[in-house]
Motif scaffolding. Structure first.
Motif, PDB file in Angstrom:
ATOM      1  N   UNK A  26     -10.000 115.954  98.368  1.00  0.00           N
ATOM      2  CA  UNK A  26      -8.727 116.183  97.699  1.00  0.00           C
ATOM      3  C   UNK A  26      -7.942 114.879  97.628  1.00  0.00           C
ATOM      4  N   UNK A  27      -7.465 114.549  96.436  1.00  0.00           N
ATOM      5  CA  UNK A  27      -6.558 113.418  96.267  1.00  0.00           C
ATOM      6  C   UNK A  27      -5.136 113.908  96.523  1.00  0.00           C
ATOM      7  N   UNK A  28      -4.755 114.984  95.856  1.00  0.00           N
ATOM      8  CA  UNK A  28      -3.484 115.643  96.157  1.00  0.00           C
ATOM      9  C   UNK A  28      -3.449 117.060  95.602  1.00  0.00           C
ATOM     10  N   UNK A  29      -2.538 117.840  96.182  1.00  0.00           N
ATOM     11  CA  UNK A  29      -2.291 119.215  95.746  1.00  0.00           C
ATOM     12  C   UNK A  29      -0.858 119.302  95.270  1.00  0.00           C
ATOM     13  N   UNK A  30      -0.637 120.162  94.284  1.00  0.00           N
ATOM     14  CA  UNK A  30       0.713 120.409  93.776  1.00  0.00           C
ATOM     15  C   UNK A  30       1.043 121.876  94.005  1.00  0.00           C
ATOM     16  N   UNK A  89       0.483 115.051 111.121  1.00  0.00           N
ATOM     17  CA  UNK A  89       1.086 114.035 110.253  1.00  0.00           C
ATOM     18  C   UNK A  89       0.573 114.260 108.835  1.00  0.00           C
ATOM     19  N   UNK A  90       1.513 114.421 107.923  1.00  0.00           N
ATOM     20  CA  UNK A  90       1.206 114.655 106.518  1.00  0.00           C
ATOM     21  C   UNK A  90       2.142 113.802 105.669  1.00  0.00           C
ATOM     22  N   UNK A  91       1.732 113.557 104.428  1.00  0.00           N
ATOM     23  CA  UNK A  91       2.546 112.780 103.504  1.00  0.00           C
ATOM     24  C   UNK A  91       2.899 113.622 102.295  1.00  0.00           C
ATOM     25  N   UNK A  92       4.182 113.729 102.027  1.00  0.00           N
ATOM     26  CA  UNK A  92       4.648 114.366 100.794  1.00  0.00           C
ATOM     27  C   UNK A  92       4.954 113.237  99.817  1.00  0.00           C
ATOM     28  N   UNK A 110      -2.404 116.729 101.878  1.00  0.00           N
ATOM     29  CA  UNK A 110      -2.806 117.809 102.784  1.00  0.00           C
ATOM     30  C   UNK A 110      -1.551 118.537 103.255  1.00  0.00           C
ATOM     31  N   UNK A 111      -1.709 119.825 103.495  1.00  0.00           N
ATOM     32  CA  UNK A 111      -0.600 120.632 103.987  1.00  0.00           C
ATOM     33  C   UNK A 111      -1.072 121.480 105.158  1.00  0.00           C
ATOM     34  N   UNK A 138      -0.399 125.184  92.408  1.00  0.00           N
ATOM     35  CA  UNK A 138      -0.494 124.928  90.971  1.00  0.00           C
ATOM     36  C   UNK A 138      -1.746 124.147  90.599  1.00  0.00           C
ATOM     37  N   UNK A 139      -2.066 123.100  91.375  1.00  0.00           N
ATOM     38  CA  UNK A 139      -3.191 122.254  90.985  1.00  0.00           C
ATOM     39  C   UNK A 139      -3.744 121.514  92.194  1.00  0.00           C
ATOM     40  N   UNK A 140      -5.031 121.189  92.099  1.00  0.00           N
ATOM     41  CA  UNK A 140      -5.690 120.338  93.082  1.00  0.00           C
ATOM     42  C   UNK A 140      -6.398 119.241  92.298  1.00  0.00           C
ATOM     43  N   UNK A 141      -6.105 118.002  92.633  1.00  0.00           N
ATOM     44  CA  UNK A 141      -6.790 116.864  92.024  1.00  0.00           C
ATOM     45  C   UNK A 141      -7.811 116.347  93.026  1.00  0.00           C
ATOM     46  N   UNK A 142      -9.061 116.279  92.597  1.00  0.00           N
ATOM     47  CA  UNK A 142     -10.138 115.816  93.457  1.00  0.00           C
ATOM     48  C   UNK A 142     -10.558 114.396  93.094  1.00  0.00           C
ATOM     49  N   UNK A 143     -11.152 113.707  94.085  1.00  0.00           N
ATOM     50  CA  UNK A 143     -11.755 112.397  93.819  1.00  0.00           C
ATOM     51  C   UNK A 143     -12.852 112.572  92.777  1.00  0.00           C
ATOM     52  N   UNK A 144     -13.014 111.560  91.974  1.00  0.00           N
ATOM     53  CA  UNK A 144     -14.110 111.608  91.014  1.00  0.00           C
ATOM     54  C   UNK A 144     -15.395 111.254  91.744  1.00  0.00           C
TER      55      UNK A 144
END
Length: 172
Positions: free
Chosen positions: A28-32, A88-91, A113-114, A164-170
């Motif tokens: 996962x790159x990021x989730x929205x 520890x997470x980053x928003x 990550x959440x 809403x969305x999950x962006x994955x690494x290519x």
């Protein structure tokens, strides 16, 4: 497509591809996430997409409280459970705006990550800081700094939360 016949009507497989290099959790790159709030009683067709807040909320203060969560923090005080060694997470982004289609306000949170109930705890704490005299933005910053679970910081209801969305690494 036999698999589509086994799925509920709301889910359809459009394509399938085998890839042994892909992992749906670790790539996962990021989730929205979206969280919808109604500050006036919603129309019945939209009510299921958000949470109705029947009390007065200072919207500017709510947005300020949400911004306290942006960046990298230890979210121990803002998740349910003790199953993680590292909280520890980053928003990356947190936005608050009016969403005309639902006649609701939307909180949009993007991160890589959440934790369990983390977003609901963030929304609940920000709502409390913007609507109660007994809870302030200082209580939020203290909870982030000390990593202590503060029972006075409530958890928002699940209704209204949407991945809403999950962006994955290519993966090549």
């Amino acid at each position: 497509w036999a698999w589509n016949n086994a799925l509920p009507a709301a889910i359809t497989i459009r394509s399938l591809e085998e890839n042994n290099m892909f992992h749906p959790h670790y790539d996962v790159v990021h989730k929205t996430y979206y969280y919808h709030l109604f500050f006036e009683r919603p129309m019945p067709f939209y009510a299921r997409y958000g949470t109705f807040i029947p009390y007065t909320v200072d919207l500017e203060q709510f947005e300020r409280a949400l911004q306290l969560f942006k960046g990298t923090h230890d979210f121990t005080a803002f998740y349910t459970g003790n199953d993680r060694e590292d909280a520890v997470r980053t928003i990356e982004t947190i936005r608050f705006y009016y969403f005309e289609q639902y006649r609701a306000y939307r909180v949009e949170i993007v991160g890589n990550k959440f934790l369990r109930h983390m977003i609901r705890r963030i929304i609940g704490a920000a709502l409390a800081a913007a609507s109660r005299d007994s809870i302030s933005e200082h209580d939020i910053t203290t909870a982030l700094a000390t990593q202590k679970v503060n029972c006075e910081l409530p958890t928002a209801p699940a209704q209204g939360l949407l991945l809403q969305a999950i962006l994955y690494k290519e993966i090549t």
